[in-house]
Design a protein around this motif. Structure first.
Motif, PDB file in Angstrom:
ATOM      1  N   HIS A 197      -6.301  -4.480   4.450  1.00 26.22           N
ATOM      2  CA  HIS A 197      -6.354  -2.790   4.761  1.00 26.22           C
ATOM      3  C   HIS A 197      -5.646  -2.414   5.793  1.00 26.22           C
ATOM      4  O   HIS A 197      -5.875  -3.056   6.832  1.00 26.22           O
ATOM      5  N   LEU A 198      -4.577  -1.472   5.408  1.00 29.07           N
ATOM      6  CA  LEU A 198      -3.609  -1.244   6.438  1.00 29.07           C
ATOM      7  C   LEU A 198      -3.609   0.346   6.471  1.00 29.07           C
ATOM      8  O   LEU A 198      -3.635   0.888   5.638  1.00 29.07           O
ATOM      9  N   ASP A 199      -3.975   0.590   7.574  1.00 31.30           N
ATOM     10  CA  ASP A 199      -4.322   2.163   7.733  1.00 31.30           C
ATOM     11  C   ASP A 199      -3.091   2.928   8.097  1.00 31.30           C
ATOM     12  O   ASP A 199      -2.940   3.467   9.202  1.00 31.30           O
ATOM     13  N   SER A 200      -2.011   2.980   7.414  1.00 32.30           N
ATOM     14  CA  SER A 200      -0.900   3.793   7.509  1.00 32.30           C
ATOM     15  C   SER A 200      -0.586   4.650   6.317  1.00 32.30           C
ATOM     16  O   SER A 200      -0.915   3.999   5.093  1.00 32.30           O
ATOM     17  N   GLU A 201      -0.149   5.824   6.329  1.00 32.13           N
ATOM     18  CA  GLU A 201       0.007   6.427   5.117  1.00 32.13           C
ATOM     19  C   GLU A 201       1.267   5.847   4.203  1.00 32.13           C
ATOM     20  O   GLU A 201       1.219   5.795   3.107  1.00 32.13           O
ATOM     21  N   TYR A 202       2.395   5.044   5.144  1.00 28.73           N
ATOM     22  CA  TYR A 202       3.175   4.693   3.980  1.00 28.73           C
ATOM     23  C   TYR A 202       2.609   3.221   3.219  1.00 28.73           C
ATOM     24  O   TYR A 202       3.004   3.230   1.939  1.00 28.73           O
ATOM     25  N   HIS A 203       1.796   2.659   3.752  1.00 25.78           N
ATOM     26  CA  HIS A 203       1.108   1.446   3.057  1.00 25.78           C
ATOM     27  C   HIS A 203       0.329   2.102   1.897  1.00 25.78           C
ATOM     28  O   HIS A 203       0.330   1.435   0.665  1.00 25.78           O
ATOM     29  N   ARG A 204      -0.371   3.342   2.076  1.00 25.50           N
ATOM     30  CA  ARG A 204      -1.147   3.718   1.064  1.00 25.50           C
ATOM     31  C   ARG A 204      -0.340   4.462  -0.037  1.00 25.50           C
ATOM     32  O   ARG A 204      -0.583   4.198  -1.035  1.00 25.50           O
ATOM     33  N   GLN A 205       0.543   5.124   0.229  1.00 21.24           N
ATOM     34  CA  GLN A 205       1.514   5.655  -0.750  1.00 21.24           C
ATOM     35  C   GLN A 205       2.300   4.801  -1.513  1.00 21.24           C
ATOM     36  O   GLN A 205       2.580   4.876  -2.538  1.00 21.24           O
TER      37      GLN A 205
END
Length: 99
Positions: A30-38
């Motif tokens: 789980h990485l809480d960055s917008e880049y990784h989610r997108q």
């Protein structure tokens, strides 16, 4: 693969299936960055739109090339924006001791 006009839809499908399989084998972190989610959402969407679609052919691949390269550029800009901020702040704190 999208930039190379010589890549056929079959080559794209085979390569993307291999990459997605290796991606899925990795333990999810789980990485809480917008880049990784997108990025994850992009991979899942592209996989379902191409590999999992029975009507994916060379014509469809040619149709999506420009749009998908544009999406990848947006992701790259998002990634670079976050690393730029980090570098900017690193330089600020490194120079504090010179003061």
């Amino acid at each position: 693969m999208l930039r190379d006009e010589k890549v056929s839809s079959q080559d794209f499908t085979v390569k993307f299936e291999q990459l997605k399989k290796r991606f899925d084998e990795r333990e999810a972190v789980h990485l809480d960055s917008e880049y990784h989610r997108q990025l994850k959402a992009y991979i899942e969407r592209l996989y379902s739109d191409t590999v999992e679609t029975a009507t994916f052919d060379n014509e469809r691949l040619d149709d999506i090339r420009e749009a998908e390269m544009s999406n990848l550029n947006r992701l790259q800009k998002l990634k670079n924006a976050s690393s730029y901020k980090k570098e900017k702040h690193k330089a600020k704190y490194q120079n504090e001791d010179w003061g």
